[in-house]
Scaffold this active site. Structure first.
Site, short mmCIF file in Angstrom:
data_model
loop_
_atom_site.label_atom_id
_atom_site.label_comp_id
_atom_site.label_asym_id
_atom_site.label_seq_id
_atom_site.Cartn_x
_atom_site.Cartn_y
_atom_site.Cartn_z
CB SER A 21 109.95 -15.01 30.18
OG SER A 21 111.08 -14.69 29.39
CG ASN A 22 113.20 -18.65 27.94
OD1 ASN A 22 114.33 -18.19 28.02
ND2 ASN A 22 112.43 -18.45 26.87
#
Ligand code: C5P
Length: 210
Positions: A21-22
């Site tokens: 993810s980020n």
């Protein structure tokens, strides 16, 4: 206007418990949704996994992966007048998703990734008279990178966001952005709250629509 907003990160699973993810918190996209609502628009918010409270009075579609976000945006785009893609959609995902949790002892030495289809690019033929706004989070060559995305994704405007700063961008309540319209001069805004950036963005969309 009917405004479709995306917010937050996406998660691309490796196995049932691990994902890529980020750092997106969703704050910018939620601020856009709130500002649009406060200015009297009908809002649909497509949200990745975030820990934010959605404002009352709008439809929230909760998604996890980029593929789910793409389906939700494709389902909503025909009914919108403007699309604001503030989500930080994953650019890659694991080429293979394991059905069971990988054992520590048999961890793969490498992770094969495949590109995630670009949601905005996929909508080009359905744009019609709709206003499309994207965000570009960059750590270097901010304006050049943002302009390239503005053109390749056929947008009306891109909001360029320097995420190498610690006082603006990811996770915090403030942002320092440059509005780069497809036609007209770029506008560098001073550091301000994401709510203020959002209000200016919604006003820009209203003016563009006229
Ligand atoms: O990831 P990138 O910097 O290319 O993102 C720029 C814009 O494109 C953002 O508005 C983002 O929401 C959108 N995007 C998309 N589909 C992707 C990746 C990004 O629509 N797969």
């Amino acid at each position: 206007m009917n405004i479709l907003v995306t917010a937050g990160p996406t998660r691309e699973f490796i196995d049932p418990v691990r994902f890529i993810s980020n750092r997106s918190s969703g704050k910018m996209g939620y601020a856009v949704a709130r500002a649009a609502l406060m200015r009297g628009h009908k809002v649909v918010l497509v949200s990745g996994p975030v820990s934010l409270q959605a404002p009352d009075g709008l439809a929230v579609v909760r998604v996890v992966s980029a593929a789910e976000m793409q389906s939700a945006v494709e389902a909503g785009v025909d009914g919108c007048d403007a699309l604001v893609m503030a989500a930080a959609v994953s650019d890659w995902r694991p080429a293979r998703v394991h059905a069971n949790k990988l054992k520590k002892r048999s961890a793969p030495a490498t992770l094969d990734l495949e590109p995630v289809p670009d949601i905005l690019m996929g909508l080009a033929s359905r744009k019609g008279g709709r206003i499309f706004v994207g965000f570009a989070a960059e750590t270097e060559n901010l304006l050049d990178e943002a302009r390239a995305k503005l053109n390749s994704k056929n947008l009306d405007m891109i909001v360029a966001n320097d995420v190498s700063r610690t006082d603006a961008g990811f996770e915090v309540d403030n942002n320092a952005v440059t509005f780069i319209p497809a036609h007209g001069e770029a506008m560098a805004l001073p550091l301000m709250s994401k709510d203020d950036v959002a209000e200016r963005l919604v006003k820009w969309i209203e003016a563009r629509r006229k």
